[in-house]
Design a protein around this motif. Sequence first.
Motif, short mmCIF file in Angstrom:
data_model
loop_
_atom_site.label_atom_id
_atom_site.label_comp_id
_atom_site.label_asym_id
_atom_site.label_seq_id
_atom_site.Cartn_x
_atom_site.Cartn_y
_atom_site.Cartn_z
N TRP A 1 1.09 -1.42 0.08
CA TRP A 1 -0.08 0.48 -0.05
C TRP A 1 0.65 0.82 0.54
O TRP A 1 0.08 2.45 -0.49
N SER A 2 1.88 1.40 1.15
CA SER A 2 2.38 2.21 1.06
C SER A 2 4.01 2.06 -0.04
O SER A 2 4.87 3.61 -0.91
N GLY A 3 4.26 1.00 -1.20
CA GLY A 3 5.74 1.53 -2.15
C GLY A 3 6.39 1.60 -1.25
O GLY A 3 7.61 1.94 -1.87
N LEU A 4 6.29 0.66 0.29
CA LEU A 4 8.51 1.35 0.74
C LEU A 4 9.01 0.10 0.39
O LEU A 4 9.55 -0.54 1.69
N PHE A 5 8.98 -0.28 -0.40
CA PHE A 5 9.28 -1.40 -0.76
C PHE A 5 11.66 -1.36 -0.45
O PHE A 5 12.07 -2.01 0.87
N ASP A 6 11.88 -0.19 -0.93
CA ASP A 6 13.14 0.13 -0.95
C ASP A 6 13.70 0.00 0.53
O ASP A 6 15.03 -0.43 1.41
#
Length: 597
Positions: A538-543
């Motif tokens: 949902w946040s796109g905070l993979f890295d």
Amino acid sequence: MSQPLIQLQQMVEPALNIQEMQFWLDKAVAWGQTDSLDTQKDTCLHLSRLRDFLQQLLIHINNMSSTTETMKRLPFLGQFLGRLCWIPYVTADATSRRLLFQCLWGLFSEHPGSAVERKANQWIRKVLRQLSTEEDDVAAQALLKHMGVPPEEYHVKVLRKMVALMQKNIGKSCSSLGDINQRCSCDNILATSEACVPLVTCPEAAPLIGALLEQPVTCVRAALSEDFLDALSAAHSSQCLSLEEQAVVSLWCHNLSSLEEAVLSLLECVLTNTGSTPQTIQEQLAKSLLPKACAQHCSIFSVVNDMFRSILKQAEGIEFVKYLIQTFTSRFLRELSPLRHQMSVSLKALFPQSPHSLLVPLLTPPSEMPQEAWRHHLNWLSGSLQRLTEEEEERDRDSSSSTRGHRKVFEAWFLLVQCAQWVQVAVQLLVTSGPEECTPLLWLLTFYHHPTNRGHHRALQLVRAKEAWDHLHSLFLVLGCPPPPVDRLQSLVALLSPQPEIPPLSPFLIVDLLVNFAVFSQQSLSASTEILQMVVDWSGLFDETHHVLSSLELRLNEGSCLSSHANKVHLRIKALHNTLKHGALLRTKHSHSNTTH
């Protein structure tokens, strides 16, 4: 005017300048008469012009119909070339050497038609035999057929001899003289370093370069030439020169620009490499000589620390820069530890701008303190930093001293960044903290990610950090595998969105809390991975999540991680990593499928 010059003036073609010819004849004679430092310096300073003249002379020789005609027009050409062949500084320079022997080749006649040409051939063979390491005519003939260039062994031999002579000229420094009335030869150091400029890329000159760089600066006459240092720095940075470790450190001590370039190169590797991870940063620093050099020389550490301080002001929110600074400081302190008793250097001297009361508490690594004392230690650190910021706010009422207060808080934050392992310990302890215990730890975490009130609204950010902790505490408190409450997850992700007049909460603050809860809580692994995956999706905070997981794994290996079940924690981290990678792969396939259709 001398008789040779009169004859030259009558015989030389207009293409060659008579005055320049006389100039180089005089130089060749002068260089061959003495091997003083002044002569060496003069030779090196004129090498570039000599190359141009030899190139002009070569064209002139090649335009002649025969050696007889050349010798008739330039009767002293042989004497000039012969003198140059015995000047080491000329033959050691690759371009000058090539042009010199091409001129000799141009004078050699394959089918001599006169006594002049036969005599010239005999002289050229003699010169080449004497200059080469081989003594027989066969070797000389072979050299002539390859443009007259002697074997490489000869030039190495000449260069080594010249380097040995220059190294001997350095002599003894003031510190090695037994008699204070005995004159030192430090004044030779400057001249020798200037003479060494053309040799900086020659491997054979490495002993001389090392000797010059490591020469103790005991008096004002022992300074090295700026041209020499600049040439060394340029050659080393372009990898045209290989120096021993200690020579590189000495170069950094002598030449500020070379040190700054080394630091900027390290920063560039981190900032421009899109694949930077905590592991790659650790690897970069393991290969870097900078931490060791900083431990050996406080002056180097002062420069490096100032550069880190400056870059941090510009890149406050870049987590990789923070991680680099923290890892560098940790390595520096490890290198310094065995040397401190020898150097008698205090922490105040190494960190003069940092609040002195915080130095020992922050610079002491968690691994050197009992784990039972960590919470009390962090509460003390949080309280000390909070008082510091409150004092700043009071000073803000007095505009004349507000700048000073801001600087003091920044220095405290900079030191916290350098010792960020304590922040990570605080995040880990937040997993097992109750509502009453979490406030000082959350304040420390918020201060780390939002250090100033100007534009950050730290007090409001602390409220939002508390909300994030509440959501995560609720999500991971219920054991078992029920579906995670969607409203809690949505509220958590919403904290990353900006509010009116308030910047969003740092993504790394939330990810730090999320990863630590997923790793250290009692929640099942399947439920933990599901929560983490949903927040990341949902946040796109993979890295960011990958970075925090990787740095947590490294901390566990270093022993600065509170865990009585290290193997279990490693397995959970590995499982979470695999979940992230699998999720990223699915998103890539889905994106590709949508693009195709």
